[in-house]
Design a protein around this motif. Structure first.
Motif, PDB file in Angstrom:
ATOM      1  N   LEU A   1       0.829  -1.208   0.000  1.00  0.00           N
ATOM      2  CA  LEU A   1       0.000   0.000   0.000  1.00  0.00           C
ATOM      3  C   LEU A   1       0.865   1.261   0.000  1.00  0.00           C
ATOM      4  CD1 LEU A   1      -2.816  -1.022   2.518  1.00  0.00           C
ATOM      5  CD2 LEU A   1      -3.013  -0.748   0.034  1.00  0.00           C
ATOM      6  N   ARG A   2       1.931   1.245   0.788  1.00  0.00           N
ATOM      7  CA  ARG A   2       2.806   2.413   0.838  1.00  0.00           C
ATOM      8  C   ARG A   2       3.491   2.617  -0.512  1.00  0.00           C
ATOM      9  NH1 ARG A   2       8.181   3.488   1.885  1.00  0.00           N
ATOM     10  NH2 ARG A   2       8.565   5.574   2.737  1.00  0.00           N
ATOM     11  N   LEU A   3       3.968   1.534  -1.119  1.00  0.00           N
ATOM     12  CA  LEU A   3       4.608   1.631  -2.424  1.00  0.00           C
ATOM     13  C   LEU A   3       3.653   2.228  -3.453  1.00  0.00           C
ATOM     14  CD1 LEU A   3       6.955   0.912  -4.388  1.00  0.00           C
ATOM     15  CD2 LEU A   3       5.873  -1.302  -4.679  1.00  0.00           C
ATOM     16  N   HIS A   4       2.396   1.801  -3.390  1.00  0.00           N
ATOM     17  CA  HIS A   4       1.440   2.194  -4.412  1.00  0.00           C
ATOM     18  C   HIS A   4       0.894   3.600  -4.210  1.00  0.00           C
ATOM     19  CE1 HIS A   4      -1.018   1.259  -7.815  1.00  0.00           C
ATOM     20  NE2 HIS A   4      -2.136   1.498  -7.164  1.00  0.00           N
ATOM     21  N   THR A   5       0.778   4.041  -2.941  1.00  0.00           N
ATOM     22  CA  THR A   5       0.087   5.314  -2.692  1.00  0.00           C
ATOM     23  C   THR A   5       0.983   6.443  -2.222  1.00  0.00           C
ATOM     24  OG1 THR A   5      -0.394   4.650  -0.404  1.00  0.00           O
ATOM     25  CG2 THR A   5      -2.030   4.088  -2.091  1.00  0.00           C
ATOM     26  N   GLU A   6       2.159   6.121  -1.636  1.00  0.00           N
ATOM     27  CA  GLU A   6       3.001   7.169  -1.077  1.00  0.00           C
ATOM     28  C   GLU A   6       4.290   7.382  -1.866  1.00  0.00           C
ATOM     29  OE1 GLU A   6       1.702   5.947   3.467  1.00  0.00           O
ATOM     30  OE2 GLU A   6       3.777   6.503   3.040  1.00  0.00           O
ATOM     31  N   VAL A   7       4.964   6.300  -2.217  1.00  0.00           N
ATOM     32  CA  VAL A   7       6.261   6.431  -2.879  1.00  0.00           C
ATOM     33  C   VAL A   7       6.109   6.927  -4.308  1.00  0.00           C
ATOM     34  CG1 VAL A   7       8.328   5.190  -3.602  1.00  0.00           C
ATOM     35  CG2 VAL A   7       7.246   4.654  -1.417  1.00  0.00           C
ATOM     36  N   VAL A   8       5.126   6.402  -5.019  1.00  0.00           N
ATOM     37  CA  VAL A   8       4.926   6.756  -6.431  1.00  0.00           C
ATOM     38  C   VAL A   8       3.715   7.668  -6.550  1.00  0.00           C
ATOM     39  CG1 VAL A   8       4.572   5.867  -8.753  1.00  0.00           C
ATOM     40  CG2 VAL A   8       5.903   4.543  -7.100  1.00  0.00           C
ATOM     41  N   ALA A   9       3.968   8.911  -6.882  1.00  0.00           N
ATOM     42  CA  ALA A   9       2.857   9.835  -7.061  1.00  0.00           C
ATOM     43  C   ALA A   9       2.048   9.474  -8.300  1.00  0.00           C
ATOM     44  CB  ALA A   9       3.409  11.256  -7.203  1.00  0.00           C
ATOM     45  N   ASP A  10       0.719   9.595  -8.196  1.00  0.00           N
ATOM     46  CA  ASP A  10      -0.170   9.248  -9.311  1.00  0.00           C
ATOM     47  C   ASP A  10       0.185   7.861  -9.854  1.00  0.00           C
ATOM     48  OD1 ASP A  10      -1.419  11.766  -9.164  1.00  0.00           O
ATOM     49  OD2 ASP A  10       0.191  12.629 -10.385  1.00  0.00           O
ATOM     50  N   ALA A  11       0.291   6.911  -8.946  1.00  0.00           N
ATOM     51  CA  ALA A  11       0.741   5.568  -9.315  1.00  0.00           C
ATOM     52  C   ALA A  11      -0.174   4.920 -10.344  1.00  0.00           C
ATOM     53  CB  ALA A  11       0.804   4.683  -8.072  1.00  0.00           C
ATOM     54  N   PRO A  12       0.403   4.236 -11.339  1.00  0.00           N
ATOM     55  CA  PRO A  12      -0.390   3.481 -12.308  1.00  0.00           C
ATOM     56  C   PRO A  12      -0.922   2.215 -11.650  1.00  0.00           C
ATOM     57  CG  PRO A  12       1.924   3.090 -12.669  1.00  0.00           C
ATOM     58  CD  PRO A  12       1.836   4.123 -11.595  1.00  0.00           C
ATOM     59  N   PRO A  13      -1.732   1.422 -12.365  1.00  0.00           N
ATOM     60  CA  PRO A  13      -2.207   0.157 -11.798  1.00  0.00           C
ATOM     61  C   PRO A  13      -1.056  -0.710 -11.322  1.00  0.00           C
ATOM     62  CG  PRO A  13      -3.372   0.665 -13.822  1.00  0.00           C
ATOM     63  CD  PRO A  13      -2.272   1.682 -13.699  1.00  0.00           C
ATOM     64  N   VAL A  14      -1.308  -1.500 -10.278  1.00  0.00           N
ATOM     65  CA  VAL A  14      -0.257  -2.312  -9.673  1.00  0.00           C
ATOM     66  C   VAL A  14       0.375  -3.255 -10.693  1.00  0.00           C
ATOM     67  CG1 VAL A  14       0.193  -4.126  -7.979  1.00  0.00           C
ATOM     68  CG2 VAL A  14      -1.243  -2.180  -7.361  1.00  0.00           C
ATOM     69  N   THR A  15      -0.436  -3.818 -11.606  1.00  0.00           N
ATOM     70  CA  THR A  15       0.114  -4.755 -12.595  1.00  0.00           C
ATOM     71  C   THR A  15       1.155  -4.079 -13.487  1.00  0.00           C
ATOM     72  OG1 THR A  15      -1.801  -4.250 -13.995  1.00  0.00           O
ATOM     73  CG2 THR A  15      -1.902  -6.254 -12.647  1.00  0.00           C
ATOM     74  N   VAL A  16       0.922  -2.808 -13.829  1.00  0.00           N
ATOM     75  CA  VAL A  16       1.882  -2.066 -14.653  1.00  0.00           C
ATOM     76  C   VAL A  16       3.118  -1.726 -13.821  1.00  0.00           C
ATOM     77  CG1 VAL A  16       2.262   0.049 -15.975  1.00  0.00           C
ATOM     78  CG2 VAL A  16       0.066  -1.147 -16.112  1.00  0.00           C
ATOM     79  N   LEU A  17       2.893  -1.396 -12.546  1.00  0.00           N
ATOM     80  CA  LEU A  17       4.003  -1.057 -11.668  1.00  0.00           C
ATOM     81  C   LEU A  17       4.941  -2.250 -11.493  1.00  0.00           C
ATOM     82  CD1 LEU A  17       5.157   1.163  -9.817  1.00  0.00           C
ATOM     83  CD2 LEU A  17       3.800   0.188  -7.961  1.00  0.00           C
ATOM     84  N   ILE A  18       4.377  -3.437 -11.274  1.00  0.00           N
ATOM     85  CA  ILE A  18       5.197  -4.637 -11.092  1.00  0.00           C
ATOM     86  C   ILE A  18       6.024  -4.906 -12.339  1.00  0.00           C
ATOM     87  CG2 ILE A  18       5.095  -7.149 -10.825  1.00  0.00           C
ATOM     88  CD1 ILE A  18       2.740  -6.760  -8.968  1.00  0.00           C
ATOM     89  N   GLU A  19       5.419  -4.665 -13.517  1.00  0.00           N
ATOM     90  CA  GLU A  19       6.124  -4.934 -14.770  1.00  0.00           C
ATOM     91  C   GLU A  19       7.377  -4.087 -14.894  1.00  0.00           C
ATOM     92  OE1 GLU A  19       3.884  -4.085 -18.263  1.00  0.00           O
ATOM     93  OE2 GLU A  19       5.212  -5.218 -19.570  1.00  0.00           O
ATOM     94  N   ALA A  20       7.359  -2.907 -14.283  1.00  0.00           N
ATOM     95  CA  ALA A  20       8.495  -1.996 -14.407  1.00  0.00           C
ATOM     96  C   ALA A  20       9.647  -2.359 -13.480  1.00  0.00           C
ATOM     97  CB  ALA A  20       8.042  -0.573 -14.116  1.00  0.00           C
ATOM     98  N   LEU A  21       9.423  -3.298 -12.567  1.00  0.00           N
ATOM     99  CA  LEU A  21      10.452  -3.648 -11.587  1.00  0.00           C
ATOM    100  C   LEU A  21      11.423  -4.677 -12.151  1.00  0.00           C
ATOM    101  CD1 LEU A  21       8.266  -4.020  -8.376  1.00  0.00           C
ATOM    102  CD2 LEU A  21       9.651  -2.054  -9.033  1.00  0.00           C
ATOM    103  N   ALA A  22      12.675  -4.563 -11.766  1.00  0.00           N
ATOM    104  CA  ALA A  22      13.685  -5.583 -12.056  1.00  0.00           C
ATOM    105  C   ALA A  22      14.037  -6.267 -10.743  1.00  0.00           C
ATOM    106  CB  ALA A  22      14.915  -4.937 -12.685  1.00  0.00           C
ATOM    107  N   PRO A  23      14.603  -7.475 -10.778  1.00  0.00           N
ATOM    108  CA  PRO A  23      14.918  -8.165  -9.530  1.00  0.00           C
ATOM    109  C   PRO A  23      15.814  -7.330  -8.616  1.00  0.00           C
ATOM    110  CG  PRO A  23      15.108  -9.666 -11.374  1.00  0.00           C
ATOM    111  CD  PRO A  23      14.907  -8.306 -11.960  1.00  0.00           C
TER     112      PRO A  23
END
Length: 301
Positions: free
Chosen positions: A56-78
């Motif tokens: 929840l913190r990653l999605h609502t506080e760290v990333v302003a105007d966060a995109p959908p979680v599925t798109v956010l996960i896709e942008a992550l690398a290990p």
């Protein structure tokens, strides 16, 4: 940029298939315990008190105007956080969620070899560290590592061939002159719990180790060395193993403090891979098995 989440497809892994894989990768006695309810309650507390707040913190506080979680996960690398998160997932029972996560990373262009090195094997290593630090017990780590095995086999397409399952045999041995048995005993324990057939030679000479490999078919041989004084003996034993092995495509992994400090040393002594702890060794064995699978299909059982 990677493809959007809508184009990412999870492999066809139905729940019934996942259930049947449990018997393939996990020894049945692992489930015979009387604290299942307590463990499930503890896992629920971890998810509720730690994992969900972080998401929840990653999605609502760290990333302003966060995109959908599925798109956010896709942008992550290990990363270290990703490794810890995957460890939490495989300690649960939702393998489909773990598979979906691997698919996202793979479809961004990361090869399975990269994912093994940067995500799956480090996750197994992390599980071993959790066990060492008493953050989870042997059964938890065994189940988690077995599920990582299943992920690796699924993505390497060796999970649905029953004939190959009977060949998941490992020869474990100490390099002659090595008096330290603890490491090889721990690797043996985890391999057995994760469904492998293991033959262990604790006090054998080089001749006896080679003879064991020449007389019985093994998919993988694991050798440990306690100090650099055994390296020359280890190197010569590996040469003889490859020359005499009943399985000409045998995978060889090595372990010991020198290899933990310098993993590149494994290749220098003629091995295929190394692992820093017992849970990671289980996943390395599965990787070597998967690499040899095309050869195994062509040979009689």
């Amino acid at each position: 940029m990677g493809r959007t989440a809508e184009t990412v497809a999870v492999p066809a892994i139905d729940p019934q298939s996942l259930c049947s894989l449990e018997t393939h990768f996990i020894a049945p006695e692992i489930y015979r315990r009387d604290d299942v309810a307590a463990r499930q309650a503890n896992l629920a507390r971890i998810v509720s008190n730690q994992i969900v707040p972080r998401l929840l913190r990653l999605h609502t506080e760290v990333v302003a105007d966060a995109p959908p979680v599925t798109v956010l996960i896709e942008a992550l690398a290990p990363s270290r956080a990703d490794i810890s998160a995957l460890a939490d997932i495989v300690l649960g029972t939702d393998l489909e969620a773990a598979a979906a996560y691997v698919v996202v990373l793979r479809d961004r262009g990361l090869a399975m070899e990269t994912l093994f090195v940067e995500l799956l094997e480090p996750t197994a290593r992390h599980l071993g560290e959790m066990w060492t630090n008493d953050e989870c017990d042997f059964i938890d780590v065994t189940l988690g590592v077995a599920r990582l095995q299943k992920l690796l086999a699924i993505f390497n397409e060796t999970h649905d061939e029953p004939a190959l399952g009977s060949r998941r045999r490992v020869l474990m041995a100490m390099t002659p002159g090595d008096p330290h048995r603890f490491g090889v005993t721990m690797v043996e324990k985890f391999l057995l719990a994760a469904g492998w057939q293991v033959q262990t030679e604790l006090s054998s000479t080089a001749d006896e180790i080679v003879e064991a490999a020449s007389g019985t078919w093994f998919a993988v041989a694991g050798l440990t060395a306690g100090s650099d004084r055994q390296l020359d003996t280890l190197r010569s034993t590996i040469v003889r193993l490859r020359a005499r092995s009943h399985n000409p495509a045998i995978g060889i992994m090595v372990g010991g403090p020198m290899f933990t400090a310098n993993p590149a040393l494994a290749l220098e002594v003629g091995a295929d891979a190394t692992a820093p702890n017992a849970p990671a060794a289980v996943l390395v064995a599965q990787k070597l098995y998967d690499l040899a699978a095309p050869t195994l299909r062509a040979e009689p059982a």
